[in-house]
Scaffold this motif. Sequence first.
Motif, PDB file in Angstrom:
ATOM      1  N   ASN A  62       0.857  -1.176   0.000  1.00 13.80           N
ATOM      2  CA  ASN A  62       0.000   0.000   0.000  1.00 13.80           C
ATOM      3  C   ASN A  62       0.904   1.240   0.000  1.00 13.80           C
ATOM      4  O   ASN A  62       2.135   1.126  -0.142  1.00 13.80           O
ATOM      5  CB  ASN A  62      -0.980  -0.008   1.173  1.00 13.80           C
ATOM      6  N   GLU A  63       0.313   2.414   0.163  1.00 15.46           N
ATOM      7  CA  GLU A  63       1.095   3.635   0.058  1.00 15.46           C
ATOM      8  C   GLU A  63       2.207   3.688   1.101  1.00 15.46           C
ATOM      9  O   GLU A  63       3.366   3.983   0.786  1.00 15.46           O
ATOM     10  CB  GLU A  63       0.167   4.846   0.199  1.00 15.46           C
ATOM     11  N   LEU A  64       1.865   3.389   2.370  1.00 12.72           N
ATOM     12  CA  LEU A  64       2.870   3.472   3.423  1.00 12.72           C
ATOM     13  C   LEU A  64       3.979   2.447   3.232  1.00 12.72           C
ATOM     14  O   LEU A  64       5.161   2.772   3.369  1.00 12.72           O
ATOM     15  CB  LEU A  64       2.216   3.289   4.794  1.00 12.72           C
ATOM     16  N   SER A  65       3.632   1.200   2.938  1.00 11.32           N
ATOM     17  CA  SER A  65       4.681   0.183   2.776  1.00 11.32           C
ATOM     18  C   SER A  65       5.616   0.524   1.619  1.00 11.32           C
ATOM     19  O   SER A  65       6.802   0.177   1.644  1.00 11.32           O
ATOM     20  CB  SER A  65       4.067  -1.206   2.583  1.00 11.32           C
ATOM     21  N   SER A  66       5.095   1.236   0.593  1.00  9.97           N
ATOM     22  CA  SER A  66       5.946   1.618  -0.534  1.00  9.97           C
ATOM     23  C   SER A  66       6.951   2.696  -0.144  1.00  9.97           C
ATOM     24  O   SER A  66       7.943   2.901  -0.848  1.00  9.97           O
ATOM     25  CB  SER A  66       5.097   2.103  -1.709  1.00  9.97           C
ATOM     26  N   TRP A  67       6.711   3.387   0.986  1.00 10.97           N
ATOM     27  CA  TRP A  67       7.651   4.408   1.454  1.00 10.97           C
ATOM     28  C   TRP A  67       8.760   3.805   2.327  1.00 10.97           C
ATOM     29  O   TRP A  67       9.686   4.505   2.722  1.00 10.97           O
ATOM     30  CB  TRP A  67       6.927   5.460   2.292  1.00 10.97           C
ATOM     31  N   ILE A  68       8.624   2.530   2.676  1.00 12.64           N
ATOM     32  CA  ILE A  68       9.559   1.895   3.605  1.00 12.64           C
ATOM     33  C   ILE A  68      10.570   1.053   2.830  1.00 12.64           C
ATOM     34  O   ILE A  68      10.193   0.187   2.038  1.00 12.64           O
ATOM     35  CB  ILE A  68       8.810   1.008   4.615  1.00 12.64           C
ATOM     36  N   THR A  69      11.849   1.290   3.053  1.00 11.16           N
ATOM     37  CA  THR A  69      12.906   0.458   2.480  1.00 11.16           C
ATOM     38  C   THR A  69      13.781  -0.066   3.608  1.00 11.16           C
ATOM     39  O   THR A  69      13.971   0.597   4.636  1.00 11.16           O
ATOM     40  CB  THR A  69      13.760   1.241   1.473  1.00 11.16           C
ATOM     41  N   LEU A  70      14.313  -1.270   3.405  1.00 11.32           N
ATOM     42  CA  LEU A  70      15.181  -1.912   4.386  1.00 11.32           C
ATOM     43  C   LEU A  70      16.569  -2.086   3.787  1.00 11.32           C
ATOM     44  O   LEU A  70      16.701  -2.352   2.585  1.00 11.32           O
ATOM     45  CB  LEU A  70      14.611  -3.275   4.796  1.00 11.32           C
ATOM     46  N   PRO A  79      21.304 -20.613  15.197  1.00 13.32           N
ATOM     47  CA  PRO A  79      20.483 -20.664  16.417  1.00 13.32           C
ATOM     48  C   PRO A  79      20.960 -19.622  17.432  1.00 13.32           C
ATOM     49  O   PRO A  79      22.149 -19.530  17.731  1.00 13.32           O
ATOM     50  CB  PRO A  79      20.705 -22.091  16.930  1.00 13.32           C
ATOM     51  N   GLY A  80      20.049 -18.815  17.909  1.00 17.40           N
ATOM     52  CA  GLY A  80      20.396 -17.768  18.854  1.00 17.40           C
ATOM     53  C   GLY A  80      21.028 -16.544  18.235  1.00 17.40           C
ATOM     54  O   GLY A  80      21.343 -15.580  18.944  1.00 17.40           O
ATOM     55  N   GLY A  81      21.198 -16.552  16.908  1.00 12.40           N
ATOM     56  CA  GLY A  81      21.835 -15.428  16.234  1.00 12.40           C
ATOM     57  C   GLY A  81      20.935 -14.210  16.161  1.00 12.40           C
ATOM     58  O   GLY A  81      19.714 -14.296  16.260  1.00 12.40           O
ATOM     59  N   ARG A  82      21.561 -13.052  15.964  1.00 11.43           N
ATOM     60  CA  ARG A  82      20.815 -11.804  15.860  1.00 11.43           C
ATOM     61  C   ARG A  82      21.519 -10.861  14.907  1.00 11.43           C
ATOM     62  O   ARG A  82      22.720 -10.965  14.690  1.00 11.43           O
ATOM     63  CB  ARG A  82      20.659 -11.148  17.229  1.00 11.43           C
ATOM     64  N   THR A  83      20.743  -9.943  14.335  1.00  7.04           N
ATOM     65  CA  THR A  83      21.302  -8.927  13.453  1.00  7.04           C
ATOM     66  C   THR A  83      20.432  -7.692  13.499  1.00  7.04           C
ATOM     67  O   THR A  83      19.249  -7.756  13.854  1.00  7.04           O
ATOM     68  CB  THR A  83      21.412  -9.447  12.009  1.00  7.04           C
ATOM     69  N   ARG A  84      21.012  -6.557  13.123  1.00  9.68           N
ATOM     70  CA  ARG A  84      20.268  -5.304  13.057  1.00  9.68           C
ATOM     71  C   ARG A  84      19.973  -4.952  11.610  1.00  9.68           C
ATOM     72  O   ARG A  84      20.799  -5.157  10.728  1.00  9.68           O
ATOM     73  CB  ARG A  84      21.056  -4.177  13.725  1.00  9.68           C
ATOM     74  N   VAL A  85      18.780  -4.431  11.404  1.00  7.84           N
ATOM     75  CA  VAL A  85      18.335  -4.022  10.078  1.00  7.84           C
ATOM     76  C   VAL A  85      17.839  -2.592  10.181  1.00  7.84           C
ATOM     77  O   VAL A  85      17.140  -2.232  11.143  1.00  7.84           O
ATOM     78  CB  VAL A  85      17.216  -4.943   9.554  1.00  7.84           C
ATOM     79  N   ARG A  86      18.192  -1.764   9.200  1.00  8.54           N
ATOM     80  CA  ARG A  86      17.750  -0.372   9.208  1.00  8.54           C
ATOM     81  C   ARG A  86      16.569  -0.195   8.269  1.00  8.54           C
ATOM     82  O   ARG A  86      16.621  -0.592   7.103  1.00  8.54           O
ATOM     83  CB  ARG A  86      18.874   0.576   8.792  1.00  8.54           C
ATOM     84  N   ALA A  87      15.499   0.387   8.812  1.00 15.13           N
ATOM     85  CA  ALA A  87      14.322   0.726   8.008  1.00 15.13           C
ATOM     86  C   ALA A  87      14.297   2.230   7.786  1.00 15.13           C
ATOM     87  O   ALA A  87      14.468   3.007   8.735  1.00 15.13           O
ATOM     88  CB  ALA A  87      13.047   0.284   8.710  1.00 15.13           C
ATOM     89  N   THR A  88      14.078   2.648   6.550  1.00 15.85           N
ATOM     90  CA  THR A  88      13.967   4.061   6.200  1.00 15.85           C
ATOM     91  C   THR A  88      12.551   4.337   5.723  1.00 15.85           C
ATOM     92  O   THR A  88      12.045   3.652   4.831  1.00 15.85           O
ATOM     93  CB  THR A  88      14.972   4.441   5.095  1.00 15.85           C
ATOM     94  N   LEU A  89      11.886   5.335   6.337  1.00 17.85           N
ATOM     95  CA  LEU A  89      10.551   5.758   5.931  1.00 17.85           C
ATOM     96  C   LEU A  89      10.678   7.123   5.265  1.00 17.85           C
ATOM     97  O   LEU A  89      11.045   8.100   5.912  1.00 17.85           O
ATOM     98  CB  LEU A  89       9.604   5.855   7.126  1.00 17.85           C
ATOM     99  N   ASP A  90      10.404   7.173   3.982  1.00 16.19           N
ATOM    100  CA  ASP A  90      10.584   8.382   3.179  1.00 16.19           C
ATOM    101  C   ASP A  90       9.213   8.854   2.704  1.00 16.19           C
ATOM    102  O   ASP A  90       8.607   8.266   1.806  1.00 16.19           O
ATOM    103  CB  ASP A  90      11.496   8.071   2.001  1.00 16.19           C
ATOM    104  N   VAL A  91       8.696   9.918   3.351  1.00 15.07           N
ATOM    105  CA  VAL A  91       7.367  10.438   3.025  1.00 15.07           C
ATOM    106  C   VAL A  91       7.508  11.463   1.895  1.00 15.07           C
ATOM    107  O   VAL A  91       8.171  12.485   2.075  1.00 15.07           O
ATOM    108  CB  VAL A  91       6.715  11.096   4.250  1.00 15.07           C
ATOM    109  N   PRO A  92       6.899  11.227   0.738  1.00 19.29           N
ATOM    110  CA  PRO A  92       7.030  12.184  -0.373  1.00 19.29           C
ATOM    111  C   PRO A  92       6.449  13.541  -0.011  1.00 19.29           C
ATOM    112  O   PRO A  92       5.498  13.642   0.781  1.00 19.29           O
ATOM    113  CB  PRO A  92       6.220  11.522  -1.500  1.00 19.29           C
TER     114      PRO A  92
END
Length: 297
Positions: A62-70, A79-92
């Motif tokens: 939808n409109e909002l999800s299209s503004w979100i990039t990872l 097992p037990g592993g973890r990582t960080r992911v950056r989400a960017t929300l760009d509002v036109p």
Amino acid sequence: MDRRGDPRALRYIVDHLPPGTVIRRQLLVVNKTSRAQRIDLYAAAATVEEGRFRFGEGRTQNELSSWITLDKDRVDLPPGGRTRVRATLDVPPPTSMGERYAVIWASTKSPPKKSANVNQVHRVGVRVYLDIGVGGEPPSSFTIGDVMPARDAQGVPSVGIRVQNTGGRALDLGGTVSLSEGPAGTRAGPFDVIEGTTLAPGTSGSVGVRFPRELPNGPWKIDIELQSGTVRQTGTGRITFPDPGEVGEPSELLAPLRTPQGILGSSLVAGLIVAGGLFVVARRVHRRRNARAEVGS
């Protein structure tokens, strides 16, 4: 705005932004299973309809999800592993006012069963409630209406509480109900409201509470405390439960108390959802706004 005191904003990404704003969030993805997992990461559509926060099918946009990039669309975790992911929300910049909904998902597939060529998909995510507009954030408020007592065919008593969203932001309703002044002065509770009711601005719906089967019919004094984030409302009334399989008479609150409070903003937001062995946290860092504001860690 400061949202550190808002429990709702500690579970989800809740924000109000002017058009032309860019914000960034950090997500922590954790594999809590006993085997390595390949995890897909993506944003997808959501809506608030008929008193529920509804997820779009699969990767529906939808409109909002299209503004979100990872910055990552897939990770492999031991097992037990973890990582960080950056989400960017760009509002036109040319964006209409109003609240929009989406989910940032972490998804994994189970190996197909030998008896059937079917993959099971497990996904967990962080909801996003983003309001677009200039100036201050719309206030959040609601009112409590009639209370409807009932007993199901098995004799379990319950109440349905009518709620009207009178503010400008969606509400995720929770709270408690207590009973007192029952037969021989009996008291019971507090009992938690059944979670899952989400109301869009200007809509109404019901929240429910279930009680022990052995609870007598009453009459009872009922004390209600409902909340969504920092917004709370209370009310007091009288109810009598019907016999099994019946619905009782609706009861108006004797003392509905209106205590609208504006949603507070925050410099730290963490969203947490756990399911299927995955654990996802979204964290917000310092934000500043300009004509075209950018936020990041």
